[in-house]
Design an enzyme around this catalytic site. Structure first.
Site, PDB file in Angstrom:
ATOM      1  N   LYS A  15      24.732  16.969  11.056  1.00 21.10           N
ATOM      2  CA  LYS A  15      24.031  16.679   9.800  1.00 21.10           C
ATOM      3  C   LYS A  15      22.779  17.526   9.684  1.00 21.10           C
ATOM      4  CE  LYS A  15      25.730  11.976   9.257  1.00 21.10           C
ATOM      5  NZ  LYS A  15      26.527  11.821  10.498  1.00 21.10           N
ATOM      6  N   ARG A  18      -0.154  -1.157   1.755  1.00 24.05           N
ATOM      7  CA  ARG A  18      -1.052  -1.145   2.909  1.00 24.05           C
ATOM      8  C   ARG A  18      -2.494  -1.140   2.417  1.00 24.05           C
ATOM      9  NH1 ARG A  18       1.584   0.095   7.531  1.00 24.05           N
ATOM     10  NH2 ARG A  18      -0.219   0.998   8.576  1.00 24.05           N
ATOM     11  N   SER A  49      -2.279  -2.417  14.025  1.00 23.02           N
ATOM     12  CA  SER A  49      -2.560  -1.025  13.707  1.00 23.02           C
ATOM     13  C   SER A  49      -4.066  -0.800  13.540  1.00 23.02           C
ATOM     14  CB  SER A  49      -1.826  -0.625  12.425  1.00 23.02           C
ATOM     15  OG  SER A  49      -2.111  -1.541  11.397  1.00 23.02           O
ATOM     16  N   TYR A  50      -4.761  -1.844  13.191  1.00 14.18           N
ATOM     17  CA  TYR A  50      -6.210  -1.715  13.062  1.00 14.18           C
ATOM     18  C   TYR A  50      -6.835  -1.324  14.397  1.00 14.18           C
ATOM     19  CZ  TYR A  50     -11.025  -2.723  11.830  1.00 14.18           C
ATOM     20  OH  TYR A  50     -12.360  -2.610  11.589  1.00 14.18           O
ATOM     21  N   ARG A 109      -5.417   0.042  16.751  1.00 12.32           N
ATOM     22  CA  ARG A 109      -4.964   1.382  17.122  1.00 12.32           C
ATOM     23  C   ARG A 109      -5.725   2.458  16.360  1.00 12.32           C
ATOM     24  NH1 ARG A 109       0.323  -0.815  16.627  1.00 12.32           N
ATOM     25  NH2 ARG A 109       0.721   0.385  14.755  1.00 12.32           N
ATOM     26  N   ASP A 116      -1.119  -5.104   7.674  1.00 11.08           N
ATOM     27  CA  ASP A 116      -1.568  -6.491   7.726  1.00 11.08           C
ATOM     28  C   ASP A 116      -2.742  -6.610   8.686  1.00 11.08           C
ATOM     29  OD1 ASP A 116      -0.541  -6.222  10.202  1.00 11.08           O
ATOM     30  OD2 ASP A 116       0.796  -7.937  10.112  1.00 11.08           O
ATOM     31  N   ASP A 175      -2.229 -12.603   9.916  1.00  6.87           N
ATOM     32  CA  ASP A 175      -1.655 -13.463  10.955  1.00  6.87           C
ATOM     33  C   ASP A 175      -2.757 -13.894  11.898  1.00  6.87           C
ATOM     34  OD1 ASP A 175       0.841 -12.971   9.912  1.00  6.87           O
ATOM     35  OD2 ASP A 175       1.300 -11.372  11.324  1.00  6.87           O
ATOM     36  N   ASN A 180       5.847  -0.594  22.985  1.00  6.81           N
ATOM     37  CA  ASN A 180       6.176  -1.873  23.596  1.00  6.81           C
ATOM     38  C   ASN A 180       7.570  -1.871  24.198  1.00  6.81           C
ATOM     39  OD1 ASN A 180       3.958  -3.534  23.512  1.00  6.81           O
ATOM     40  ND2 ASN A 180       4.289  -4.110  21.370  1.00  6.81           N
TER      41      ASN A 180
END
Length: 697
Positions: free
Chosen positions: A425, A503, A534-535, A537, A544, A609, A632
């Site tokens: 492909k 986001r 992600s914050y 990071r 979120d 969360d 992870n």
DNA sequence: ATGCAGAATGC
DNA sequence: GCATTC
DNA sequence: GCAT
């Protein structure tokens, strides 16, 4: 409280008449009509006869003369996928035989399992199907189409070769001489320049703004005191493209957050040495350690676990001398295991620091096409497609990292995760700029399914169900078309579709978090409250906000009961607006909350969360909820190979799994690390990496 | 031929 | 028990 | 679909 804002714009409706089959203009977009494959096939054939063979189709007619019985997944109901495929068969000159009639048909096309097929045909074994009938996979069709594009004439290769290659069941190969082809197909890719019209549809895949590195020198893993710090670890933030406007249902935010209930080991204290019977496998140690099972009635049984665990750790300390050594046994054998979390050379992805891939890579066009294909497969329900998505994901990630433009099939194959099919492909895209397969997979349900899958709380099955009931837009869902009933969570998902799928700039997350933190600390000044995901990071925007809450216990108190009060307060202040998922027992120490929040009454809603955890698992939790999913996976896999198990609660040794079903855990093992991230890295022999370096996606 | 993470929650 | 989420 |  129905927010019309989100439901108002409806991307699915953006005037896109798709004529999947040129010959059949108005395919009845009948709403709920449940058609059986048989009926649909009949209808299709009838329509064809009516047209008197004068189909204005440019499609290759490589199926001419073939009489095909297509067996989809569901005999009672022709899914859009089934219908699309049937149309494709007809379109390429095939004759659809609506029912299984051994005297009539020449081919059975099925991707499904053998048993259901036989059952529905009323047969006992594959032998009962006459030998002249080919049983082939759907890929036989698609590859046939592709083949014709390139080859131009039918008899370039004997058909049987292809039917052999695409045989559905290995035990029943098609008749005829067994073909001989060496591994891999003739890489005859260049071939004819296709003159087909370019019907490009810039299907905006996941926009994913990446980049943004931070010398985040915070190391929150090691906080041994009640540090309530949250320095905005974003010295050099990259300007984020303010892109959170359009409803782009394609990339739901990612951020690992979930929790669990009971903590098996409340502490991670490893008792003094003792050597007991070992039942866990320790490299090199098997013979030395007395055989023997853990007898259930041995009062010391648990003690042995601890001892073994400790020995395990020591062992691995030696093996993984210093930092970045990969998982070797003492003999120096490579421990290896299938899986993508391993890099090409046999080490693990997590063993080397992540280098952020640039926004655009040398093979950007290829990446985009493959992404489109992956998204299409995401809307198909077979397990095959499921794993295909997995594979494409891996190949695409690898391709993004690849610094140079791919110029040959062999080069493509050289990339880890790129196999024969994907390499083909890739070369098709490189040499023609097109990927034919996209058109074939672009069934007209795909768009709607993708739209519905973007709703929080809606996965593939639900999306399909709704599609099958005739729903095509968010408004249809709101109106309950086809009897669709939205769950509470799904209703929120629909109402705030655009909000949830967008986001937020990092600064907004900071702002919201600071407000939350202030309120929380007012409830208990000793709380440890940190923002992860992600914050942490250091990414320039976040899907979120993940908030970790715990509390040191040295004064005999815990954070028990705090979350309820905090949520109440946040609701009262209008920061929290909707709950998506509440813990069932607020008195546990380990809780998960999911909801929506906003900075102020005029702001977009954001996913938030809260996770509360026992203080001693904070390291594992920080690690788990901060690192990106790929990292992870890789870490978990390395832990597994080394005989550990890693989860959000800690690193465990001596986990016993059922050998016949490795997913089944027979014992939980003993926690050997959980308080700090560094500890876990160290034991696993992975060099320390700052949060922003734990990015592999 | 087999695995590709795994656990929690909601319905 | 299945579907969905992270 | 890929790797083992």
């Amino acid at each position: 409280m129905i927010d019309v804002r989100a439901a108002a714009h409806d991307p699915a409706k953006a005037g896109k008449s798709k004529a999947a089959v040129p010959g059949f203009k108005s395919r009845p977009k009948k709403s709920k009509e449940l058609v059986t494959p048989l009926e649909y096939a009949q209808r299709l054939q009838a329509a064809l006869t009516e047209l008197g063979g004068r189909k204005n189709t440019s499609a290759s007619q490589f199926l001419k003369g073939k009489r095909v019985f297509y067996y989809g997944r569901d005999l009672n109901f022709a899914s859009a996928e089934t219908r699309g495929r049937m149309e494709l068969i007809v379109k390429h000159g095939g004759t659809l035989v609506p029912s299984y009639d051994p005297a009539q048909i020449t081919h059975i096309v099925t991707d499904g399992a053998k048993r259901p097929l036989l059952r529905s045909l009323g047969l006992r074994t594959l032998e009962d199907i006459p030998g002249h009938i080919h049983i082939v996979k759907w890929s036989w069709i698609t590859s046939g189409i592709g083949r014709m594009r390139y080859a131009g004439n039918d008899d370039e290769l004997p058909q049987t070769d292809y039917e052999f290659m695409h045989a559905s069941f290995s035990e029943r190969m098609p008749p005829g001489p067994v073909p001989r082809f060496k591994a891999g197909f003739p890489p005859r890719t260049k071939a004819v320049s296709l003159s087909s019209r370019v019907q490009e549809r810039p299907r905006n895949g996941a926009p994913s703004i990446r980049g943004g590195s931070v010398d985040g020198s915070d190391d929150s893993g090691e906080i041994s005191h009640i540090t309530n710090f949250t320095q905005d670890a974003g010295p050099k933030q990259r300007v984020s493209t303010p892109d959170h406007a359009g409803p782009s249902p394609l990339s739901p935010p990612l951020s690992p957050v979930h929790g669990s209930r009971s903590r098996v080991y409340s502490t991670c204290i490893v008792p003094p040495k003792a050597s007991g019977p070992a039942h866990i496998r320790i490299p090199e140690d098997d013979k030395r350690s007395g055989k023997g099972e853990v007898s259930a009635d041995d009062p010391l049984a648990e003690f042995y676990d601890h001892a073994r665990a400790e020995r395990d750790v020591e062992l691995h300390q030696h093996n993984t001398n210093g930092d970045a050594e990969e998982g070797r046994t003492e003999k120096g054998e490579m421990l290896h295991k299938p899986g993508e979390a391993k890099n090409g050379k046999g080490g693990f992805l997590c063993d080397n620091k992540g280098n952020r891939s640039p926004d655009r890579c040398a093979n950007q066009d290829v990446v985009e096409k493959l992404e489109q294909l992956m998204e299409l497969h995401r809307t198909k329900s077979s397990m095959e497609d499921h794993w295909r998505v997995y594979s494409y994901g891996k190949a695409i990630r690898a391709l993004r990292q690849h610094p140079r433009r791919i110029t040959s099939y062999e080069q493509a194959r050289g990339i880890d995760g790129v196999g024969d099919k994907t390499a083909q492909k890739i070369m098709e895209i490189i040499s023609t700029g097109e990927l034919r397969r996209l058109d074939f997979e672009k069934t007209d349900d795909a768009e709607t399914i993708t739209l519905f899958q973007g709703i929080y709380g809606v996965g593939l099955n639900t999306a399909r169900k709704w599609y099958n009931r005739g729903c095509r837009t968010l408004q249809d869902l709101n109106e309950g078309k086809g009897g669709v009933q939205l769950s509470h969570v799904q209703q929120i998902g629909v109402n705030y579709y655009a909000d949830i799928n967008s986001r937020m700039p990092r600064a907004e997350a900071t702002e919201i978090f600071e407000r939350v933190k202030t309120i929380a600390l007012r409830l208990d000044p000793r709380l440890f409250i940190e923002i992860l995901g992600s914050y942490r990071r250091g990414e320039p925007d976040c899907g979120d906000i993940d908030v970790l809450i715990t509390r040191p216990t040295d004064d005999g108190k815990t954070h028990r009961g705090l979350l309820r009060r905090l949520l109440g307060e946040l609701h009262a202040q209008g920061i929290l607006t909707e709950d998506l998922c509440l813990p069932d027992d607020f008195n546990d120490l380990e809780l998960v909350y999911r909801g929506l929040c906003r900075r102020d009454a005029y702001s977009t809603r954001r996913r938030i969360d809260f996770l509360t955890i026992p203080y001693e698992s904070r390291g594992a939790a920080l690690l788990y909820y901060t690192s990106d999913p790929q990292f992870n996976r890789s870490l978990r896999m390395k832990a597994n190979v080394m005989g550990f198990a890693l989860n959000q609660r800690g690193l465990f040794a001596g986990v016993v799994r059922n050998p016949s079903d490795k997913r089944q855990k027979l014992s939980d093992g003993t926690c050997v690390a959980s308080e700090t991230e560094r500890e876990i890295f160290r034991i696993l022999g992975v060099p320390w990496q700052e949060p922003h370096e734990r990015v592999r996606g």
